[in-house]
Each structure stands twice: as structure tokens, then as C-alpha cells.
Design a protein around this motif. Structure first.
Motif, short mmCIF file in Angstrom:
data_model
loop_
_atom_site.label_atom_id
_atom_site.label_comp_id
_atom_site.label_asym_id
_atom_site.label_seq_id
_atom_site.Cartn_x
_atom_site.Cartn_y
_atom_site.Cartn_z
N ARG A 1 1.03 -0.77 -0.04
CA ARG A 1 0.00 -0.34 0.05
C ARG A 1 0.91 1.87 0.23
O ARG A 1 0.50 2.23 -0.29
CB ARG A 1 -1.22 -0.12 1.18
CG ARG A 1 -1.91 -1.24 1.38
CD ARG A 1 -3.45 -0.45 2.14
NE ARG A 1 -3.82 -1.42 1.87
CZ ARG A 1 -5.46 -1.01 2.89
NH1 ARG A 1 -5.55 -0.64 3.68
NH2 ARG A 1 -6.55 -1.94 2.45
N ASN A 2 2.14 1.25 0.78
CA ASN A 2 3.34 2.01 0.49
C ASN A 2 4.30 2.42 -0.37
O ASN A 2 5.34 3.17 -0.19
CB ASN A 2 3.20 2.52 2.44
CG ASN A 2 1.99 2.58 2.94
OD1 ASN A 2 1.63 3.60 3.73
ND2 ASN A 2 1.74 2.07 3.58
N ASP A 3 4.24 1.71 -1.15
CA ASP A 3 5.41 1.11 -1.72
C ASP A 3 6.63 1.92 -1.02
O ASP A 3 7.53 1.52 -1.24
CB ASP A 3 5.26 2.31 -3.32
CG ASP A 3 6.33 1.79 -4.05
OD1 ASP A 3 7.00 0.93 -3.80
OD2 ASP A 3 6.79 3.07 -4.28
N ARG A 4 6.85 0.60 0.09
CA ARG A 4 8.26 0.17 0.77
C ARG A 4 8.69 -0.62 1.40
O ARG A 4 8.00 -1.86 1.22
CB ARG A 4 7.33 0.68 2.33
CG ARG A 4 7.42 2.15 2.62
CD ARG A 4 7.43 3.73 2.43
NE ARG A 4 9.50 3.19 3.01
CZ ARG A 4 9.51 4.52 3.85
NH1 ARG A 4 9.13 5.54 3.49
NH2 ARG A 4 10.65 4.17 4.64
N GLU A 5 10.07 -0.96 0.90
CA GLU A 5 10.72 -1.90 1.05
C GLU A 5 10.79 -2.24 2.58
O GLU A 5 11.53 -0.97 3.08
CB GLU A 5 12.26 -2.06 0.91
CG GLU A 5 13.19 -3.28 0.58
CD GLU A 5 14.11 -3.17 -0.35
OE1 GLU A 5 13.92 -3.14 -0.98
OE2 GLU A 5 14.87 -2.75 0.55
N LEU A 6 10.43 -3.50 3.38
CA LEU A 6 10.50 -3.54 4.40
C LEU A 6 11.24 -5.50 5.27
O LEU A 6 11.16 -5.63 3.65
CB LEU A 6 8.57 -4.34 5.27
CG LEU A 6 8.21 -2.66 4.76
CD1 LEU A 6 6.97 -3.01 5.35
CD2 LEU A 6 8.89 -1.49 6.05
N MET A 7 11.62 -5.53 5.93
CA MET A 7 12.29 -6.35 6.05
C MET A 7 11.63 -7.31 7.20
O MET A 7 10.97 -7.16 8.52
CB MET A 7 14.16 -6.13 6.45
CG MET A 7 14.94 -5.42 5.78
SD MET A 7 15.85 -4.87 6.19
CE MET A 7 17.48 -6.16 5.93
N GLY B 1 1.18 -13.38 -2.98
CA GLY B 1 0.33 -13.67 -3.97
C GLY B 1 -0.34 -13.05 -3.92
O GLY B 1 -1.40 -12.54 -4.57
N ARG B 2 -1.23 -12.67 -2.67
CA ARG B 2 -2.02 -11.87 -2.12
C ARG B 2 -1.77 -10.31 -2.43
O ARG B 2 -2.56 -9.67 -2.23
CB ARG B 2 -2.39 -11.54 -0.38
CG ARG B 2 -3.61 -11.35 0.01
CD ARG B 2 -4.07 -11.79 1.46
NE ARG B 2 -4.23 -13.19 1.37
CZ ARG B 2 -5.22 -13.53 2.18
NH1 ARG B 2 -4.19 -13.30 3.54
NH2 ARG B 2 -4.60 -15.40 2.24
N TYR B 3 -0.50 -9.82 -2.17
CA TYR B 3 0.18 -8.94 -2.09
C TYR B 3 1.09 -8.51 -3.45
O TYR B 3 2.59 -8.73 -3.06
CB TYR B 3 0.77 -7.92 -0.81
CG TYR B 3 -0.44 -8.25 0.51
CD1 TYR B 3 -1.15 -7.62 0.21
CD2 TYR B 3 -0.39 -9.40 1.38
CE1 TYR B 3 -2.34 -7.61 0.59
CE2 TYR B 3 -1.53 -9.13 2.21
CZ TYR B 3 -2.30 -8.34 2.33
OH TYR B 3 -3.31 -8.38 2.82
N PRO B 4 1.03 -9.16 -4.54
CA PRO B 4 2.46 -8.61 -5.25
C PRO B 4 3.11 -7.63 -6.02
O PRO B 4 4.18 -8.10 -5.51
CB PRO B 4 1.10 -9.73 -6.54
CG PRO B 4 0.00 -8.81 -6.69
CD PRO B 4 -0.43 -9.10 -5.00
N LYS B 5 2.18 -6.60 -5.54
CA LYS B 5 3.47 -5.44 -5.17
C LYS B 5 4.10 -5.42 -4.38
O LYS B 5 4.69 -4.33 -4.02
CB LYS B 5 2.41 -4.38 -6.08
CG LYS B 5 1.58 -4.81 -6.92
CD LYS B 5 1.10 -3.12 -7.33
CE LYS B 5 1.17 -3.35 -8.69
NZ LYS B 5 -0.94 -1.73 -8.91
N SER B 6 4.37 -5.74 -3.49
CA SER B 6 4.43 -5.94 -1.35
C SER B 6 6.07 -6.04 -2.05
O SER B 6 7.00 -6.70 -3.16
CB SER B 6 4.31 -6.73 -0.98
OG SER B 6 4.40 -8.03 -1.60
N LYS B 7 7.19 -5.38 -1.59
CA LYS B 7 8.91 -5.33 -1.37
C LYS B 7 9.46 -5.94 -0.28
O LYS B 7 9.58 -4.81 0.30
CB LYS B 7 9.11 -3.93 -2.11
CG LYS B 7 8.50 -3.77 -2.97
CD LYS B 7 9.24 -1.87 -3.81
CE LYS B 7 8.69 -1.27 -2.98
NZ LYS B 7 9.47 0.02 -3.67
#
Length: 322
Positions: free
Chosen positions: A15-21, A53-59
Motif C-alpha cells: 500500500r505504501n510502496d516501501r521496502e521492508l524486512m 500472491g495476495r500482495y504481489p506489489k509488496s517489497k
């Protein structure tokens, strides 16, 4: 610490186009299982694949925290190697090699760390690495410590190129608060040393920081780990919602107290505060029948899963400062 927290990270990232670990310790998730949903590494990654699969644009990067002897009570190096093999086989993005609990002299610890790193690179030459071998105790380190940091750094750079180096910043998490004191002068000097070598500075125990405290770190601290705060957020929310709806939480509080995991987190309060003990150790018991009964009861009156995800997202948002 829970499937809900994992999903919150993926959802926030997309949702926020953020890279998280997402970081997992050996006690949480490991090749032989862990306290998080009773998952082995393979079980965990099956769930991660569902989230992708549920959040394909997640990073979201999947990371191993504190891979080294002693962190799960086992000092056998073969257990550490088994963790590395399972992580890389299952597609982890980063492994933190941490031999601070190794029982031997520093030079021997270096050599054993090297063997673990070389195993990582042999299995996946592109695996990201995090190093740093000082147990976090909230120490306010002096600039003299920089010479030791430089010595460590020179050793590791002689045979590998880590992405992150863990540096004590003075932060320390206890109960449900930040009890450490940020050592700005030291951190800035350490960051300059690491950045000159192309490494990023990683801070552990960064829970419960205010926006102002986080801003102090911009430009110096490149990544921060937090975990206990998220467990407390989920535990607190579930208990509070149960109290609102008149659901008895006593059996769950009893399980948490008997488990004794709260002992490592106590700071100013004593063991007689049973509710506090449950709040700071509740995440160790999310797989208990007592906790599951609470979720089942709450699920009849609200979408408790979504409530947890939303509360966790608020914490993540506090740290999303450029």
C-alpha cells in the motif's frame, strides 16, 4: 511473531510502496520449528508465498536474525549450519551471522563466523549478509570502540562484502518501553566508517521510539529492527477487546505467567504484576489453546485479524520516515 504481523508487513509494503524486512530469530522460526505458529522454515515460507500472491506489489525481504550458536539454547555449530541450509534452500534474502555467544576466544569466533559466511556464499553467492557480534545491552559506547569496530570490519571485508553491520546505538527494549539512550556521537562516527566501506548500519532494539528519536537517526542508521513492540501491540489489542466484550482472559494470562518468558523483559516492575507479565510475553503463547479460544470468541463480534493488522501497521508507519 504471528501470521497477522507478517501479513501486516506485506500489506503495508504494497500500500505504501516501501521496502521492508521480515526478520526471524532461531527461536521464532527455524529448520526444526519455532514458537511462531509452530512453523518450521519450510512452513513459514509456504505462508510467505501466500502473502506474495495476495500482495504481489509488496517489497518484503525475508531475513534471518542472529544466526549463530546459543541463541536458541543450542551451541552445536551443526544446528547453525542447518539453519543456513534451510534458509537458503527456502529462498531467504538475507542472513545475519552473529557468533557473539560463541564459547571461545575472539580470534576463534572470527574464524567460525567466516566458515558460516563461506557456507552461505557457497550455497548462494548472491545472498545478502548482515554481521555484527556484540550482544545488545544498551551500552553507551565510546569512540574508542571504533578501533575494535574497524578491526572487525577489516577482517570481514577481507573475504566478503556484507550489506549490513549491526552497531550498538545505546537503544534497549524492556517491558513496553525504550529504556536506552541514543549515543549520537558514536553512531555518527560508526556510520561514517561503515558508509566509507559501502556498508549500511543496522540498529537492533529500536522498539518504542518516537518520531523525533527516529529523525535523529536519519542519514546514519540505515535500518532498524523492532519486534517486541509488535508482539505487545497484538497481545494488548486482543486483551483489551476481550475486556470490552466481557470475554474471560484469565486462562490466557495464566498460561503467559506460567511460561516465564516475561522474566527477560522486566525492568522496573516485579513479577507480581501478572497483567504486565502477560503483555510482554503474550506473543510466545499465540499458539496456545487459551489464546486461540480468545480469537474465536472475538471473531464472532468483529474482524479481529483485520484489527490486529491495522494496529501493527500504525507502528510500522511511525518508522516510515525518509
Amino acid at each position: 511473531m504471528s501470521p497477522e504481523i507478517i501479513e501486516a508487513v506485506f500489506k503495508y509494503s504494497e500500500r505504501n510502496d516501501r521496502e521492508l524486512m521480515l526478520i526471524s530469530s532461531k527461536s521464532q522460526i527455524d529448520h526444526a520449528g519455532g514458537y511462531v505458529n509452530n512453523w518450521s522454515t519450510k512452513d513459514y515460507m509456504r505462508f510467505v508465498d501466500q502473502m506474495k500472491g495476495r500482495y504481489p506489489k509488496s517489497k518484503v525481504k525475508i531475513c534471518r536474525d542472529h544466526c549463530g550458536p546459543g541463541f536458541n539454547g543450542i551451541h552445536d555449530l551443526e544446528d547453525c549450519y542447518s539453519t543456513i541450509r534451510a534458509d537458503i534452500e527456502c529462498g531467504f534474502d538475507l542472513i545475519h551471522i552473529d557468533f557473539c555467544h560463541y564459547k571461545g576466544p575472539r580470534e576463534e569466533m572470527w574464524e567460525q563466523s567466516r566458515k558460516a559466511i563461506e557456507l552461505c556464499l557457497a550455497l548462494n553467492p548472491d545472498i545478502s549478509l548482515e554481521i555484527g557480534t556484540d550482544d545488545n545491552v544498551g551500552a553507551s559506547l565510546s569512540r574508542e570502540y571504533l578501533s575494535l569496530l574497524k578491526k572487525d570490519l577489516d577482517y570481514y571485508l577481507s573475504f566478503c562484502k556484507p550489506d549490513y553491520y549491526v552497531v550498538q546505538t545505546g537503544s534497549l527494549t524492556k517491558e513496553f518501553m525504550q529504556v536506552g539512550m541514543y549515543n549520537r556521537e558514536f553512531v555518527e562516527a560508526a556510520a561514517a566508517l561503515l558508509h566509507e566501506s559501502g556498508l549500511h548500519l543496522k540498529e537492533h532494539n529500536a522498539d518504542y521510539l518516537s518520531a523525533a528519536e527516529i529523525r535523529k537517526r536519519v542519514g546514519h542508521v540505515d535500518a532498524m529492527n523492532l519486534a517486541p513492540q509488535l508482539g505487545v501491540v497484538q497481545t494488548s489489542l486482543v486483551i483489551n477487546r476481550c475486556l470490552v466484550y466481557g470475554i474471560d482472559v484469565t486462562p490466557y494470562l495464566d498460561v503467559c505467567y506460567r511460561g516465564g518468558k516475561w522474566k527477560k523483559w522486566l525492568y522496573k516492575h516485579g513479577p507480581e504484576d501478572k497483567l504486565l507479565c502477560a503483555l510482554i510475553s503474550g506473543h510466545y503463547h499465540f499458539t496456545s489453546d487459551e489464546y486461540k479460544r480468545l480469537l474465536d470468541s472475538l471473531g464472532k463480534v468483529e474482524d479481529i485479524k483485520e484489527s490486529i493488522i491495522n494496529e501493527v501497521s500504525k507502528v510500522v508507519d511511525n518508522y516510515a520516515i525518509n
